[in-house]
Design an enzyme around this catalytic site. Structure first.
Site, PDB file in Angstrom:
ATOM      1  N   ASP A   1     -11.128   0.596  13.697  1.00 21.79           N
ATOM      2  CA  ASP A   1     -11.748   0.740  13.058  1.00 21.79           C
ATOM      3  C   ASP A   1     -12.895   1.523  12.004  1.00 21.79           C
ATOM      4  O   ASP A   1     -14.132   1.151  11.735  1.00 21.79           O
ATOM      5  CB  ASP A   1     -11.790  -1.014  11.863  1.00 21.79           C
ATOM      6  CG  ASP A   1     -10.786  -1.799  11.821  1.00 21.79           C
ATOM      7  OD1 ASP A   1     -10.428  -2.505  11.582  1.00 21.79           O
ATOM      8  OD2 ASP A   1      -9.764  -0.843  10.987  1.00 21.79           O
TER       9      ASP A   1
ATOM     10  N   ASN B   1       0.784  -1.521  -0.033  1.00 18.07           N
ATOM     11  CA  ASN B   1       0.314  -0.043   0.195  1.00 18.07           C
ATOM     12  C   ASN B   1       1.054   1.508  -0.117  1.00 18.07           C
ATOM     13  O   ASN B   1       0.739   2.310  -0.371  1.00 18.07           O
ATOM     14  CB  ASN B   1      -0.698   0.059   1.164  1.00 18.07           C
ATOM     15  CG  ASN B   1      -1.811  -0.815   1.060  1.00 18.07           C
ATOM     16  OD1 ASN B   1      -3.036  -0.519   0.256  1.00 18.07           O
ATOM     17  ND2 ASN B   1      -2.678  -2.217   1.647  1.00 18.07           N
TER      18      ASN B   1
ATOM     19  N   HIS C   1      -8.498  -0.459   5.537  1.00 15.53           N
ATOM     20  CA  HIS C   1      -9.457  -1.633   5.993  1.00 15.53           C
ATOM     21  C   HIS C   1      -9.842  -3.079   4.569  1.00 15.53           C
ATOM     22  O   HIS C   1     -10.171  -2.371   3.814  1.00 15.53           O
ATOM     23  CB  HIS C   1      -9.907  -1.368   7.040  1.00 15.53           C
ATOM     24  CG  HIS C   1     -10.556  -3.034   7.566  1.00 15.53           C
ATOM     25  ND1 HIS C   1      -9.318  -3.574   8.124  1.00 15.53           N
ATOM     26  CD2 HIS C   1     -11.162  -3.201   7.449  1.00 15.53           C
ATOM     27  CE1 HIS C   1      -9.790  -4.483   8.678  1.00 15.53           C
ATOM     28  NE2 HIS C   1     -11.307  -5.218   8.682  1.00 15.53           N
TER      29      HIS C   1
HETATM   30  C1  GRF Z   1      -2.926  -6.263   4.032  1.00  9.62           C
HETATM   31  O1  GRF Z   1      -3.526  -7.623   3.867  1.00  9.62           O
HETATM   32  C2  GRF Z   1      -3.513  -4.791   4.133  1.00  9.62           C
HETATM   33  O2  GRF Z   1      -5.085  -5.226   3.605  1.00  9.62           O
HETATM   34  C3  GRF Z   1      -3.576  -4.441   4.951  1.00  9.62           C
HETATM   35  O3  GRF Z   1      -1.863  -4.695   5.852  1.00  9.62           O
HETATM   36  C4  GRF Z   1      -1.878  -5.763   4.838  1.00  9.62           C
HETATM   37  C5  GRF Z   1      -0.164  -5.684   4.362  1.00  9.62           C
HETATM   38  O4  GRF Z   1      -0.094  -4.755   3.501  1.00  9.62           O
HETATM   39  N1  GRF Z   1      -4.312  -2.799   5.541  1.00  9.62           N
HETATM   40  P1  GRF Z   1       0.749  -3.775   3.669  1.00  9.62           P
HETATM   41  O5  GRF Z   1       0.897  -4.698   1.766  1.00  9.62           O
HETATM   42  O6  GRF Z   1       2.086  -3.403   3.670  1.00  9.62           O
HETATM   43  O7  GRF Z   1       0.256  -2.464   2.452  1.00  9.62           O
END
Ligand code: GRF
Length: 207
Positions: A153, A16, A112
């Site tokens: 959340d 992300n 989320h």
């Molecule tokens: C993923 O499951 C995302 O949905 C949640 O954290 C997990 C890892 O995200 N927010 P990332 O690859 O570290 O951004």
């Protein structure tokens, strides 16, 4: 052009974070710039992604800090030094105290991996969210970007995007699709929307 300073808090792979960095590079995130990445644990690949993008990264190891208050004090110091206007939780697994979230009211975003209010709250993170969706037999899931408050959340929803569950999906295949089709689209868009709002508010306050 003025930009809002964004600090991204991470715990893991950082896909992300990468989506936000890519949006900045592509120009779709133009009202904000990532100025700091903080991991709450050692070895998060997200810090490697920050390094490759030339963004300062810090590990503030929650376990080593010796408690929530000390952890948040170090986090606040890093955010102040970076002059962060907006905090984005991107795969960040630590809970933040009510004091911390109140100090940064409507300035913390979280992604989320479900359509809140489904499959969210304490204990729902990472693969567990998708396992619960599959176990319940829902036909549609997705992702939500929301402001962070003292309820896990529980903050105001900013954006959501639906993703269909397909026959034969496992938690892993579903997680990947929700990331690709929802998370990595929603989070940069929300970062731009809230950054632009922060800049507008700052201009209005400056009179
Ligand atoms: C993923 O499951 C995302 O949905 C949640 O954290 C997990 C890892 O995200 N927010 P990332 O690859 O570290 O951004």
């Amino acid at each position: 052009m003025m930009k809002a300073n964004i600090a991204v808090l991470v715990s893991g792979g950082g896909t992300n974070l990468q989506a936000i960095l890519d949006a900045q590079e592509a120009g779709s995130l133009k009202s904000g710039q990532v100025v700091l990445v903080v991991s709450d644990r050692a070895g998060a690949y997200a810090l490697e992604r920050a390094r490759k993008a030339g963004v300062p990264g810090k590990e503030i190891n929650k376990k080593a800090c010796g408690g929530q208050a000390a952890f948040e004090a170090q986090l606040e110091a890093a955010l102040t030094e970076a002059k962060a206007d907006l905090i984005i939780l991107a795969g960040f697994l630590s809970i933040l105290s009510e004091d911390f979230t109140r100090r940064h009211d409507h300035r913390i975003l979280n992604i989320h991996p479900s359509l809140i209010p489904s499959f969210c709250g304490a204990g729902y993170y990472g693969l567990k969210v998708h396992e619960a969706a599959l176990a319940r037999g829902v036909k549609v899931t997705g992702a939500t970007v929301h402001f962070v408050n003292e309820i896990p959340d529980g903050g105001e929803i900013i954006a959501q995007k639906a993703v269909e569950i397909q026959p034969g999906d496992t938690a892993e295949t579903l997680q990947r699709r929700v990331m690709e089709q929802a998370e990595w689209i929603l989070l940069p868009q929300a970062a731009e929307e809230v950054s632009a709002r922060i800049l507008r508010e700052r201009a209005e306050n400056a009179g």
